[in-house]
Design a protein around this motif. Structure first.
Motif, mmCIF file in Angstrom:
data_model
loop_
_atom_site.group_PDB
_atom_site.id
_atom_site.type_symbol
_atom_site.label_atom_id
_atom_site.label_comp_id
_atom_site.label_asym_id
_atom_site.label_seq_id
_atom_site.Cartn_x
_atom_site.Cartn_y
_atom_site.Cartn_z
ATOM 1 N N SER A 191 0.847 -1.182 0.000
ATOM 2 C CA SER A 191 0.000 0.000 0.000
ATOM 3 C C SER A 191 0.892 1.244 0.000
ATOM 4 O O SER A 191 2.019 1.220 0.506
ATOM 5 C CB SER A 191 -0.899 0.004 1.231
ATOM 6 N N ILE A 222 1.991 2.243 3.413
ATOM 7 C CA ILE A 222 3.187 1.597 3.981
ATOM 8 C C ILE A 222 4.434 2.409 3.616
ATOM 9 O O ILE A 222 5.305 2.653 4.451
ATOM 10 C CB ILE A 222 3.336 0.153 3.408
ATOM 11 N N LEU A 223 4.496 2.850 2.364
ATOM 12 C CA LEU A 223 5.679 3.592 1.907
ATOM 13 C C LEU A 223 5.722 4.979 2.558
ATOM 14 O O LEU A 223 6.793 5.489 2.886
ATOM 15 C CB LEU A 223 5.691 3.658 0.383
ATOM 16 N N ARG A 227 4.434 5.625 5.562
ATOM 17 C CA ARG A 227 4.813 5.351 6.952
ATOM 18 C C ARG A 227 6.321 5.200 7.092
ATOM 19 O O ARG A 227 6.935 5.710 8.024
ATOM 20 C CB ARG A 227 4.124 4.069 7.419
ATOM 21 N N ASP A 228 6.908 4.495 6.112
ATOM 22 C CA ASP A 228 8.355 4.287 6.151
ATOM 23 C C ASP A 228 9.096 5.623 6.037
ATOM 24 O O ASP A 228 10.019 5.899 6.804
ATOM 25 C CB ASP A 228 8.766 3.350 5.016
ATOM 26 N N ASN A 256 -7.348 -1.191 0.054
ATOM 27 C CA ASN A 256 -6.215 -2.053 -0.258
ATOM 28 C C ASN A 256 -5.223 -2.100 0.899
ATOM 29 O O ASN A 256 -4.595 -1.096 1.233
ATOM 30 C CB ASN A 256 -5.518 -1.581 -1.539
ATOM 31 N N ALA A 257 -5.150 -3.253 1.495
ATOM 32 C CA ALA A 257 -4.093 -3.517 2.476
ATOM 33 C C ALA A 257 -3.462 -4.850 2.088
ATOM 34 O O ALA A 257 -3.037 -5.628 2.931
ATOM 35 C CB ALA A 257 -4.645 -3.545 3.890
ATOM 36 N N ASN A 258 -3.478 -5.115 0.768
ATOM 37 C CA ASN A 258 -2.932 -6.354 0.216
ATOM 38 C C ASN A 258 -3.574 -7.542 0.913
ATOM 39 O O ASN A 258 -4.785 -7.528 1.110
ATOM 40 C CB ASN A 258 -1.401 -6.319 0.264
ATOM 41 N N THR A 316 2.614 -3.416 12.208
ATOM 42 C CA THR A 316 3.226 -3.083 10.919
ATOM 43 C C THR A 316 4.731 -2.886 11.070
ATOM 44 O O THR A 316 5.195 -2.348 12.062
ATOM 45 C CB THR A 316 2.585 -1.789 10.352
ATOM 46 N N THR A 368 8.114 -1.955 8.180
ATOM 47 C CA THR A 368 8.252 -1.523 6.775
ATOM 48 C C THR A 368 9.585 -1.906 6.142
ATOM 49 O O THR A 368 9.859 -1.539 5.005
ATOM 50 C CB THR A 368 8.075 0.009 6.644
ATOM 51 N N ARG A 396 9.373 -3.499 2.744
ATOM 52 C CA ARG A 396 8.426 -2.771 1.888
ATOM 53 C C ARG A 396 8.674 -2.966 0.396
ATOM 54 O O ARG A 396 7.764 -2.807 -0.408
ATOM 55 C CB ARG A 396 8.459 -1.280 2.231
ATOM 56 N N SER A 407 1.423 -7.378 2.372
ATOM 57 C CA SER A 407 2.792 -7.048 1.951
ATOM 58 C C SER A 407 3.207 -5.710 2.523
ATOM 59 O O SER A 407 2.411 -4.810 2.710
ATOM 60 C CB SER A 407 2.903 -7.065 0.430
#
Lengths: 338, 338
Positions: A99, A102-103, A105-106, B120-122, B196, B198, B201, B326
């Motif tokens: 998602s 996620i990127l 958040r990183d 979408n959270a995969n 979570t 990352t 990622r 993911s």
């Protein structure tokens, strides 16, 4: 004491590259003089003056979201480590795995944000995402602070021959930080009303050919981009008026008791029509679509940002957000400023 | 009386075309004998036997979702007009405009479903979507019935040279209907815990090149497909164990008091490891990844469907759903059957 979910801050980002109407009108005039005239009328009707376009390949929805989020985090005066969740609304995702959230958040090093996902309801997406965030926060004690971001980079995926996606939209991101507060007052997000119809489901398509056909080299590239077939916006406009009234009335407020209404920034004319239909002062709608173009999911929050920056919202003010996403889904969200 | 949000029904759909392990092993053996051996070991390790593959171009995530949803609607014995919302979880969307949920709503003629969007959270997406749906239903009195669907068609977007996306996954959809009930018992969705990290990622990317590069003809097509770089699954597995325990313990249950646990169906071995770590009987985890392959977002609900069909869940049973998407995000969801 009740739980109130309030917006602690709002941040926005727009790319550096600013483009005025003239350049788009000339672009279409070069194709066809009549088309150029029509685009000129369209931009006037929509209330456009300028918009910003992302600097591809250096920028994308994620980089714009990072910038807007950093601004919101700074304005909130919090550490990214205080965030418990991140919701990313976009209809131009850079990835479908992982998602985009996620990127983000990183990049923010928000290592305690665990509820992290993307959402897509097109241009109404950020309104829906904020509604979800507040509901999750009311139901889950672990969620005290959530970052919601809306980011769209549509110009890059549009057709050079399409006046809407090429000329009337702009790239930008907005971010809000929602916070749970214990309160005995009625503040924060109160209620939401949704209205969906599907008869216009194939008017705005991305990609027009469907994603499963994207590798088919016999399909021309233009069918792999946005299709934006114009439609009569009268019904969606009147629907917005209805659900703004509904979310207010059903929670004990007359429309005139709303202090500000932040609508989709797609069309200044649409806002005027809703203003007339509701007999609600035009100046209490904030319109910034002239400066940014139509920025889709982030657009009502771009307007909210300007109202906050100009100190137009004070404690206990009654505020409504209302937008429309392709397909179509409209949503109105009632908020009382904390 | 409290609001309880219960699952009224579950439906699934898988394509007709069934493929056994042999065909995939031969596919990879034809490339390289050693690779064929490795794929054979991989499929054994993951616990695969068969999977179903969508009949492109006649099928896609939306058609599969329609079929699963119709089954769930029929099993619930309701009219589609009773639905107030539709949430569509996928990481292989057929469109990013409109939402796939809009197209599903149209096909179901669910004309009163107004809260309609994609998420979408995969592979953890459907768990997240159900969690959101229950939170929205608890907070918004207009939402009495919501359809949540998870649908993935990954094989078509994978690389023929990649053992995971080509051989270990399957196409399918699952749908659940959530309903608000007034109750004085503690039933329905109780709580959720997310975790979570990352650092992985960029191990699972779609498209590998980023969507903004999809039109660049200098980029080879393989970079426009799924990248699935193997990683050590030990940490995600132990994280699943931790959040299953956490969501139970923090709501007054010992792990042994859970009647069933529905985990990601990615790997039978992973389920065994979690079973060992939690000292929880393996037979109370339902594993169906041998029959369907790994179906991503729908996978824990494919297992739940089988448990329901086999009448393995009765009123007041304590159930946990847990999956991993993911990036990575894991989520556990505590449910008490109504």
């Amino acid at each position: 004491m009740n739980k109130g979910i309030v917006m602690k801050s709002v941040g926005i980002y727009h790319p550096e590259k600013k483009i005025g109407n003239e350049s788009f009108i000339n672009h279409f005039k070069n194709m066809d003089e009549t088309l150029g005239e029509r685009v000129s009328h369209l931009l006037t009707h929509l209330g456009r003056q300028e918009r910003y376009i992302a600097d591809f390949p250096n920028e994308n929805v994620i980089t714009m979201a990072i910038n807007a989020s950093k601004s919101a985090i700074e304005k909130a005066g919090i550490d990214p480590l205080e965030l418990d969740g991140i919701i990313f609304s976009t209809d131009t995702p850079e990835y479908t795995s992982p998602s985009n959230a996620i990127l983000l958040r990183d990049a923010l090093e928000a290592s305690n944000a665990h509820t992290v996902y993307d959402l897509n309801a097109n241009c109404v997406g950020m309104v829906v995402a904020v509604d979800q965030a507040q509901a999750l926060m009311k139901c889950n004690k672990r969620l005290k602070k959530i970052l919601v971001v809306g980011s769209t980079m549509i110009h890059h995926f549009g057709l050079e021959t399409d006046p809407i996606t090429y000329g009337a939209l702009g790239d930008a991101a907005a971010a809000v930080i929602l916070e749970t507060v214990e309160t005995d007052k009625q503040i924060g997000f109160i209620d939401s009303v949704y209205a969906t119809r599907t008869d216009l489901r194939d008017y705005i398509l991305m990609p027009e050919c469907g994603m499963s056909n994207i590798y088919d080299s016999s399909i021309p590239e233009e069918k792999k981009r946005w299709k934006w077939q114009p439609f009569d916006t009268e019904e969606p406009e009147s629907r917005c008026g209805e659900i703004i009234k509904q979310v207010l009335n059903e929670n004990g407020f007359a429309v005139c008791q709303a202090n500000m209404i932040f609508m989709t920034q797609f069309s200044e004319d649409a806002i005027k029509n809703v203003s007339n239909a509701l007999d609600y002062p035009l100046e209490q709608f904030k319109y910034v679509g002239n400066q940014y173009g139509y920025t889709g999911t982030s657009s009502p929050f771009m307007a909210y940002y300007h109202a906050i920056t100009q100190e137009q919202i004070k404690e206990n003010d009654v505020v409504v957000f209302c937008s429309v996403g392709s397909g179509l889904t409209a949503a109105s969200l009632l908020y009382i400023a904390g």
